[in-house]
Scaffold this motif. Sequence first.
Motif, PDB file in Angstrom:
ATOM      1  N   ARG A 134      54.605  51.216  38.749  1.00 38.27           N
ATOM      2  CA  ARG A 134      54.480  51.711  37.658  1.00 38.27           C
ATOM      3  C   ARG A 134      54.952  50.411  36.571  1.00 38.27           C
ATOM      4  NH1 ARG A 134      57.547  55.598  37.982  1.00 38.27           N
ATOM      5  NH2 ARG A 134      59.696  54.524  37.529  1.00 38.27           N
ATOM      6  N   LEU A 135      56.004  49.685  37.066  1.00 35.70           N
ATOM      7  CA  LEU A 135      56.612  48.329  36.304  1.00 35.70           C
ATOM      8  C   LEU A 135      55.403  47.402  36.378  1.00 35.70           C
ATOM      9  CD1 LEU A 135      60.208  48.379  37.873  1.00 35.70           C
ATOM     10  CD2 LEU A 135      59.206  48.972  35.646  1.00 35.70           C
ATOM     11  N   LYS A 136      54.614  47.283  37.195  1.00 29.39           N
ATOM     12  CA  LYS A 136      53.508  46.530  37.438  1.00 29.39           C
ATOM     13  C   LYS A 136      52.479  46.783  36.522  1.00 29.39           C
ATOM     14  CE  LYS A 136      50.153  44.275  40.528  1.00 29.39           C
ATOM     15  NZ  LYS A 136      49.479  44.283  41.990  1.00 29.39           N
ATOM     16  N   ASN A 137      52.313  48.040  36.549  1.00 29.69           N
ATOM     17  CA  ASN A 137      50.930  48.499  35.496  1.00 29.69           C
ATOM     18  C   ASN A 137      51.512  48.304  33.946  1.00 29.69           C
ATOM     19  OD1 ASN A 137      49.571  49.466  37.467  1.00 29.69           O
ATOM     20  ND2 ASN A 137      50.134  51.487  37.288  1.00 29.69           N
ATOM     21  N   GLN A 138      52.966  48.438  33.663  1.00 26.16           N
ATOM     22  CA  GLN A 138      53.536  48.326  32.628  1.00 26.16           C
ATOM     23  C   GLN A 138      53.374  46.697  32.028  1.00 26.16           C
ATOM     24  OE1 GLN A 138      57.354  49.964  32.827  1.00 26.16           O
ATOM     25  NE2 GLN A 138      56.535  51.960  32.356  1.00 26.16           N
ATOM     26  N   ALA A 139      53.626  46.004  32.987  1.00 28.92           N
ATOM     27  CA  ALA A 139      53.601  44.435  32.722  1.00 28.92           C
ATOM     28  C   ALA A 139      52.216  44.127  32.608  1.00 28.92           C
ATOM     29  CB  ALA A 139      54.458  43.774  34.079  1.00 28.92           C
ATOM     30  N   ASN A 140      51.297  44.745  33.088  1.00 25.47           N
ATOM     31  CA  ASN A 140      49.781  44.370  33.041  1.00 25.47           C
ATOM     32  C   ASN A 140      49.001  44.952  32.008  1.00 25.47           C
ATOM     33  OD1 ASN A 140      50.145  42.271  35.121  1.00 25.47           O
ATOM     34  ND2 ASN A 140      49.614  43.748  36.791  1.00 25.47           N
ATOM     35  N   ILE A 147      44.328  49.388  28.272  1.00 22.93           N
ATOM     36  CA  ILE A 147      43.590  48.520  28.954  1.00 22.93           C
ATOM     37  C   ILE A 147      44.508  47.303  29.179  1.00 22.93           C
ATOM     38  CG2 ILE A 147      41.473  49.283  27.893  1.00 22.93           C
ATOM     39  CD1 ILE A 147      41.629  46.970  26.103  1.00 22.93           C
ATOM     40  N   ALA A 148      44.030  46.442  29.916  1.00 21.05           N
ATOM     41  CA  ALA A 148      44.682  45.082  30.015  1.00 21.05           C
ATOM     42  C   ALA A 148      45.290  44.578  28.954  1.00 21.05           C
ATOM     43  CB  ALA A 148      43.745  44.115  30.847  1.00 21.05           C
ATOM     44  N   ASN A 149      46.338  43.907  28.988  1.00 21.83           N
ATOM     45  CA  ASN A 149      46.927  43.066  28.074  1.00 21.83           C
ATOM     46  C   ASN A 149      46.745  41.529  28.153  1.00 21.83           C
ATOM     47  OD1 ASN A 149      48.814  41.842  29.884  1.00 21.83           O
ATOM     48  ND2 ASN A 149      50.533  43.169  29.647  1.00 21.83           N
ATOM     49  N   ARG A 150      47.110  41.073  27.205  1.00 21.70           N
ATOM     50  CA  ARG A 150      46.699  39.577  27.071  1.00 21.70           C
ATOM     51  C   ARG A 150      46.955  38.469  28.039  1.00 21.70           C
ATOM     52  NH1 ARG A 150      46.811  35.821  21.532  1.00 21.70           N
ATOM     53  NH2 ARG A 150      46.320  33.758  22.499  1.00 21.70           N
ATOM     54  N   ARG A 151      48.352  38.840  28.509  1.00 23.73           N
ATOM     55  CA  ARG A 151      48.982  38.304  29.668  1.00 23.73           C
ATOM     56  C   ARG A 151      48.229  38.495  30.978  1.00 23.73           C
ATOM     57  NH1 ARG A 151      51.944  40.053  33.580  1.00 23.73           N
ATOM     58  NH2 ARG A 151      53.465  38.550  34.686  1.00 23.73           N
ATOM     59  N   PHE A 152      47.668  39.536  31.387  1.00 21.34           N
ATOM     60  CA  PHE A 152      47.176  39.868  32.767  1.00 21.34           C
ATOM     61  C   PHE A 152      45.501  39.502  32.396  1.00 21.34           C
ATOM     62  CE2 PHE A 152      44.354  42.703  34.961  1.00 21.34           C
ATOM     63  CZ  PHE A 152      44.967  42.709  36.288  1.00 21.34           C
ATOM     64  N   PHE A 153      44.999  39.359  31.038  1.00 26.12           N
ATOM     65  CA  PHE A 153      43.855  39.206  31.163  1.00 26.12           C
ATOM     66  C   PHE A 153      43.659  37.408  31.161  1.00 26.12           C
ATOM     67  CE2 PHE A 153      41.164  36.622  28.227  1.00 26.12           C
ATOM     68  CZ  PHE A 153      39.698  37.107  28.501  1.00 26.12           C
ATOM     69  N   MET A 154      44.651  36.534  30.740  1.00 20.39           N
ATOM     70  CA  MET A 154      44.693  35.372  30.859  1.00 20.39           C
ATOM     71  C   MET A 154      44.610  34.799  32.315  1.00 20.39           C
ATOM     72  SD  MET A 154      44.266  33.787  27.952  1.00 20.39           S
ATOM     73  CE  MET A 154      44.729  32.104  27.912  1.00 20.39           C
ATOM     74  N   HIS A 155      45.496  35.547  33.208  1.00 20.19           N
ATOM     75  CA  HIS A 155      45.570  35.274  34.486  1.00 20.19           C
ATOM     76  C   HIS A 155      44.334  35.643  35.171  1.00 20.19           C
ATOM     77  CE1 HIS A 155      47.386  34.968  38.538  1.00 20.19           C
ATOM     78  NE2 HIS A 155      47.201  36.313  38.704  1.00 20.19           N
ATOM     79  N   GLN A 156      43.874  36.741  34.986  1.00 21.89           N
ATOM     80  CA  GLN A 156      42.704  37.198  35.914  1.00 21.89           C
ATOM     81  C   GLN A 156      41.476  36.633  35.460  1.00 21.89           C
ATOM     82  OE1 GLN A 156      44.237  39.018  38.297  1.00 21.89           O
ATOM     83  NE2 GLN A 156      42.382  40.043  38.300  1.00 21.89           N
ATOM     84  N   ALA A 157      41.291  36.233  34.100  1.00 18.86           N
ATOM     85  CA  ALA A 157      39.940  35.416  33.630  1.00 18.86           C
ATOM     86  C   ALA A 157      40.039  34.067  34.184  1.00 18.86           C
ATOM     87  CB  ALA A 157      40.170  35.188  32.168  1.00 18.86           C
ATOM     88  N   GLU A 158      41.003  33.318  34.441  1.00 13.95           N
ATOM     89  CA  GLU A 158      41.343  32.103  35.324  1.00 13.95           C
ATOM     90  C   GLU A 158      40.601  32.058  36.465  1.00 13.95           C
ATOM     91  OE1 GLU A 158      41.771  29.223  33.989  1.00 13.95           O
ATOM     92  OE2 GLU A 158      43.252  29.303  32.160  1.00 13.95           O
ATOM     93  N   LYS A 159      41.066  33.367  37.280  1.00 15.87           N
ATOM     94  CA  LYS A 159      40.594  33.534  38.524  1.00 15.87           C
ATOM     95  C   LYS A 159      39.104  33.532  38.602  1.00 15.87           C
ATOM     96  CE  LYS A 159      43.005  36.345  40.795  1.00 15.87           C
ATOM     97  NZ  LYS A 159      43.992  37.233  41.365  1.00 15.87           N
TER      98      LYS A 159
END
Length: 304
Positions: A134-140, A147-159
């Motif tokens: 739940r905490l991981k989902n809240q962070a992402n 949907i995904a937030n900006r922080r998670f997007f930047m990390h995943q998009a780079e990959k």
Amino acid sequence: MMHQMLADFLSRSGDGYGIFNADDRLVFSNPALAEIFAIEPERLHGMSFEQIIRCCHQQQQGLKIETTDLDHWLLYASQRRRSVPFRIFEADTVDGNWYLMSEQCNSEGAILLHAKDITEQKRLQLALLQTEQRLKNQANTDELTGIANRRFFMHQAEKILKHQDRIGAKCSLLMLDIDHFKGLNDHYGHLAGDRALQFICEQIRLQLREYDLFARYGGEEFVIVLADIPAREAVSVAERIQQQLATHVLHYRQAPIRLQVSIGIAEHEPEQSLNVLLQRADQALYQAKAAGKNCCVVARASTL
């Protein structure tokens, strides 16, 4: 005296104890073990391991045996039993309890079975895992839209971009902005604006693949990464999104609200950074806004 003390201890213990002889028949069991197997003590005594397992499986009581091929399960279990002098494993029962099992085998092939109730520990472990998830989902995740937030997007998009470069595949990024969003907020209020953001995401998701990266970039702006899709095909995706919104109206407090988006599209170029790709898509979005909104523009190839 000592034998009586041991017998009293085993009889009163909440742990299950049993002894299987070399022929794999249960020659001793205490009451707790009979409860785990959900078989009457007088019936349990003398049963083979296979008979016990078949009884649990057929009656759907005692040990939970999750298999559609019981013979294969028993074959596997027989290969594991006595394969080492001592082994530990976990097992659960149909009624939801968990046990830490140990089997100690002597030189004659007899097995001492011990079963320790670890149900409470498993429940705490599960609760901890659920809290961590739940905490991981809240962070992402963006709290409002899900949907995904900006922080998670930047990390995943780079990959994703690195992977696309590695396999030599095309990839496109869409940047979307809700048209006239400020006017919607001013006229209907911020709660209507929040519902509009949620509605937009619900409609866009219907036009995306399950594994497409879709995120709220900020405010009323969204980004989508389409792996393995060049810009010319990404245009079709953008147009489907706009058509989806054109044919589905948000109803807020009985008032119909039509929503539109402008979309900028940029195709990822080999070794190009995510920031440059975002800048190109943002520039294309600006051009779409300037062209009258509710349209999509593809960014030109980079000159960098």
